[in-house]
Each structure stands twice: as structure tokens, then as C-alpha cells.
Design a protein around this motif. Structure first.
Motif, PDB file in Angstrom:
ATOM      1  N   GLU A  20       0.699  -1.188   0.106  1.00  0.00           N
ATOM      2  CA  GLU A  20       0.019   0.077  -0.006  1.00  0.00           C
ATOM      3  C   GLU A  20       0.897   1.140   0.204  1.00  0.00           C
ATOM      4  N   GLN A  21       2.133   1.257   0.141  1.00  0.00           N
ATOM      5  CA  GLN A  21       3.102   2.492   0.429  1.00  0.00           C
ATOM      6  C   GLN A  21       3.051   2.912  -1.037  1.00  0.00           C
ATOM      7  N   PRO A  22       3.093   4.217  -1.225  1.00  0.00           N
ATOM      8  CA  PRO A  22       3.315   4.819  -2.490  1.00  0.00           C
ATOM      9  C   PRO A  22       4.705   4.368  -3.418  1.00  0.00           C
ATOM     10  N   HIS A  23       5.623   4.438  -2.642  1.00  0.00           N
ATOM     11  CA  HIS A  23       6.881   4.035  -3.348  1.00  0.00           C
ATOM     12  C   HIS A  23       6.772   2.499  -4.058  1.00  0.00           C
ATOM     13  N   ILE A  24       6.043   1.756  -3.334  1.00  0.00           N
ATOM     14  CA  ILE A  24       5.777   0.196  -3.815  1.00  0.00           C
ATOM     15  C   ILE A  24       4.675   0.172  -4.661  1.00  0.00           C
ATOM     16  N   ALA A  25       3.630   0.764  -4.422  1.00  0.00           N
ATOM     17  CA  ALA A  25       2.233   0.748  -5.211  1.00  0.00           C
ATOM     18  C   ALA A  25       2.633   1.161  -6.665  1.00  0.00           C
ATOM     19  N   ARG A  26       3.464   2.162  -7.160  1.00  0.00           N
ATOM     20  CA  ARG A  26       3.583   2.726  -8.185  1.00  0.00           C
ATOM     21  C   ARG A  26       4.139   1.943  -9.170  1.00  0.00           C
ATOM     22  N   TRP A  27       5.053   0.675  -8.750  1.00  0.00           N
ATOM     23  CA  TRP A  27       5.691  -0.322  -9.282  1.00  0.00           C
ATOM     24  C   TRP A  27       5.120  -1.620  -9.367  1.00  0.00           C
ATOM     25  N   TRP A  28       4.374  -2.148  -8.153  1.00  0.00           N
ATOM     26  CA  TRP A  28       4.066  -3.288  -8.071  1.00  0.00           C
ATOM     27  C   TRP A  28       2.494  -3.480  -8.632  1.00  0.00           C
ATOM     28  N   ASN A  29       1.617  -2.331  -8.413  1.00  0.00           N
ATOM     29  CA  ASN A  29       0.365  -2.409  -8.987  1.00  0.00           C
ATOM     30  C   ASN A  29      -0.324  -3.634  -8.423  1.00  0.00           C
ATOM     31  N   HIS A  30      -0.443  -3.870  -7.142  1.00  0.00           N
ATOM     32  CA  HIS A  30      -0.818  -5.008  -6.679  1.00  0.00           C
ATOM     33  C   HIS A  30      -2.200  -4.808  -5.753  1.00  0.00           C
ATOM     34  N   GLU A  31      -3.104  -5.743  -5.849  1.00  0.00           N
ATOM     35  CA  GLU A  31      -4.351  -5.595  -5.103  1.00  0.00           C
ATOM     36  C   GLU A  31      -3.816  -5.671  -3.423  1.00  0.00           C
ATOM     37  N   THR A  32      -4.678  -4.721  -2.491  1.00  0.00           N
ATOM     38  CA  THR A  32      -3.947  -5.091  -1.200  1.00  0.00           C
ATOM     39  C   THR A  32      -5.095  -5.413  -0.143  1.00  0.00           C
ATOM     40  N   SER A  33      -6.081  -5.856  -0.962  1.00  0.00           N
ATOM     41  CA  SER A  33      -7.059  -6.499   0.145  1.00  0.00           C
ATOM     42  C   SER A  33      -6.694  -7.882   0.899  1.00  0.00           C
ATOM     43  N   PRO A  34      -6.983  -8.213   2.195  1.00  0.00           N
ATOM     44  CA  PRO A  34      -6.369  -9.360   2.739  1.00  0.00           C
ATOM     45  C   PRO A  34      -6.552 -10.541   1.838  1.00  0.00           C
ATOM     46  N   GLU A  35      -7.678 -10.529   1.341  1.00  0.00           N
ATOM     47  CA  GLU A  35      -8.025 -11.857   0.367  1.00  0.00           C
ATOM     48  C   GLU A  35      -7.077 -11.601  -0.909  1.00  0.00           C
ATOM     49  N   ALA A  36      -6.726 -10.774  -1.504  1.00  0.00           N
ATOM     50  CA  ALA A  36      -5.818 -10.564  -2.717  1.00  0.00           C
ATOM     51  C   ALA A  36      -4.416 -11.147  -2.290  1.00  0.00           C
ATOM     52  N   VAL A  37      -3.885 -10.326  -1.112  1.00  0.00           N
ATOM     53  CA  VAL A  37      -2.602 -10.936  -0.716  1.00  0.00           C
ATOM     54  C   VAL A  37      -2.553 -12.181  -0.399  1.00  0.00           C
ATOM     55  N   ALA A  38      -3.428 -12.874   0.205  1.00  0.00           N
ATOM     56  CA  ALA A  38      -3.488 -14.256   0.562  1.00  0.00           C
ATOM     57  C   ALA A  38      -3.807 -15.147  -0.659  1.00  0.00           C
ATOM     58  N   ARG A  39      -4.435 -14.852  -1.679  1.00  0.00           N
ATOM     59  CA  ARG A  39      -4.461 -15.207  -3.062  1.00  0.00           C
ATOM     60  C   ARG A  39      -3.258 -15.277  -3.757  1.00  0.00           C
ATOM     61  N   ASP A  40      -2.361 -14.188  -3.786  1.00  0.00           N
ATOM     62  CA  ASP A  40      -1.433 -14.144  -4.496  1.00  0.00           C
ATOM     63  C   ASP A  40      -0.131 -14.508  -3.803  1.00  0.00           C
ATOM     64  N   PHE A  41       0.129 -14.473  -2.565  1.00  0.00           N
ATOM     65  CA  PHE A  41       1.321 -15.006  -1.618  1.00  0.00           C
ATOM     66  C   PHE A  41       1.300 -16.270  -1.275  1.00  0.00           C
ATOM     67  N   GLY A  42      -0.290 -16.657  -0.974  1.00  0.00           N
ATOM     68  CA  GLY A  42      -0.524 -17.863  -0.241  1.00  0.00           C
ATOM     69  C   GLY A  42       0.052 -19.232  -0.880  1.00  0.00           C
ATOM     70  N   PRO A  43      -0.128 -19.401  -2.018  1.00  0.00           N
ATOM     71  CA  PRO A  43       0.538 -20.752  -2.837  1.00  0.00           C
ATOM     72  C   PRO A  43       1.809 -20.625  -2.807  1.00  0.00           C
ATOM     73  N   VAL A  44       2.861 -19.603  -2.711  1.00  0.00           N
ATOM     74  CA  VAL A  44       4.374 -19.858  -2.694  1.00  0.00           C
ATOM     75  C   VAL A  44       4.437 -20.182  -1.244  1.00  0.00           C
ATOM     76  N   ALA A  45       3.858 -19.486  -0.050  1.00  0.00           N
ATOM     77  CA  ALA A  45       4.065 -19.622   1.451  1.00  0.00           C
ATOM     78  C   ALA A  45       3.718 -21.043   1.518  1.00  0.00           C
ATOM     79  N   ARG A  46       2.809 -21.748   1.018  1.00  0.00           N
ATOM     80  CA  ARG A  46       2.505 -22.966   1.176  1.00  0.00           C
ATOM     81  C   ARG A  46       3.340 -24.056   0.326  1.00  0.00           C
TER      82      ARG A  46
END
Length: 178
Positions: A20-46
Motif C-alpha cells: 500500500e506504500q506509494p513507493h511500492i504501489a507505483r511499481w507493483w500495482n498489486h491488489e492489497t485486500s487481505p484476500e488478494a494478498v492471501a491469494r497471491d502470496f499463499g501458494p508460494v508460502a505453502r
């Protein structure tokens, strides 16, 4: 001292705040809802996806994220990059960020990249090189790669991670030592 460990689900709220930080959001363009973070980072974490998400620590405190992956595991991405430069089958790439805004601009980025690249040679003994495409517009990122010892080997258009980044990219490379 820079160390790292695999990202765990308990780290997702921190990653969400970083995204959510502007210096990151500009380049990563990532959804930041808890569900989106879990969806996108969960498979690698598991361990369900072949790449890695590494929480990077500075003196034991989280400050960044690095995502090493093999181009061989992502053939479409490899093919896109291969239009610009040679991409050996076992070559690696890294995505990275410094999420803690207070640590930006203090020289930690090049140290983080150098440390992870050194570890790559042990962790991935068949990797002949690390190649990292970066948007031309993201001067801070490509300067970090240069300071970390990578050299620019190509430039051209690639699909950006963020629409604000533009299609123009530089490609940086470092070869396995020896």
C-alpha cells in the motif's frame, strides 16, 4: 546484517502494508485486500508454486521482500524476455522491494540484492546467471542493480507489472562466478 527467511502467512499483513506504500504501489500495482494478498502470496508460502517469497531482515527486523524464481518455471515470461536477450534455461530472476520506507535510500537495496544473488549460486547450482528486467522509468531500481554489480545487457519493450511503469525496460544480468 541482512538475512532472510521464507515468507509465512503470518507475514501477510506486513506485506499488505508495504504494497500500500506509494513507493511500492507505483511499481507493483498489486491488489492489497487481505484476500488478494492471501491469494497471491499463499501458494508460494505453502510450497504450491515453484518460486520463493523471502522476507528480508535487517538486523532481525523485516524491511524488504525478494522473490527469486527460475525462468524455466515460467515459460511465457522467459519467451518474452528472450526476445530481448539470451535467457539460459536454468537462469534465475528476482523481484524485490524495500517496504520499510525508512530504509529506502540508505544503501540497503544493493546489499540485499548482492546477498540474495550470492545465495542463489548455492541454492540453485545449475543457474548460470540472474537476469532482472526493470522499467526504464524506475531509475531507483535499476541504479540499485548497478550498485549491486549487475550490468545492463539489453533494453526493449516488455509487459509492465504496473501500467504506470511503461513498456520500456532495461535488462540486467550477473553471471555465476568462476
Amino acid at each position: 546484517m541482512i538475512t532472510w527467511r521464507r515468507l509465512a502467512e503470518a507475514d501477510f499483513p506486513l506485506v499488505r502494508r508495504w504494497l500500500e506504500q506509494p513507493h511500492i504501489a507505483r511499481w507493483w500495482n498489486h491488489e492489497t485486500s487481505p484476500e488478494a494478498v492471501a491469494r497471491d502470496f499463499g501458494p508460494v508460502a505453502r510450497g504450491e508454486e515453484p518460486s520463493e517469497d523471502l522476507l528480508v531482515l535487517l538486523d532481525g527486523r523485516p524491511f524488504g521482500l525478494v522473490q527469486p524464481s527460475r525462468f524455466a518455471d515460467y515459460p511465457d515470461y522467459r519467451a518474452e524476455l528472450a526476445a530481448l536477450t539470451e535467457v539460459p534455461g536454468e537462469a534465475m530472476t528476482l523481484d524485490y522491494l524495500i517496504g520499510d520506507r525508512g530504509q529506502v535510500g540508505r544503501g540497503h537495496g544493493p546489499r540485499m540484492i548482492r546477498a540474495v544473488v550470492r545465495a542463489t549460486w548455492d541454492d540453485h547450482p545449475h543457474a548460470p546467471a540472474v537476469l532482472i528486467p526493470v522499467p526504464v522509468a524506475n531509475r531507483a531500481s535499476w541504479r540499485t542493480l548497478e550498485k549491486a554489480g549487475l550490468r545492463r545487457v539489453a533494453e526493449g519493450e516488455l509487459e509492465p507489472d504496473s501500467p504506470t511503469a511503461g513498456r520500456a525496460h532495461y535488462v540486467y544480468r550477473v553471471e555465476r562466478p568462476g
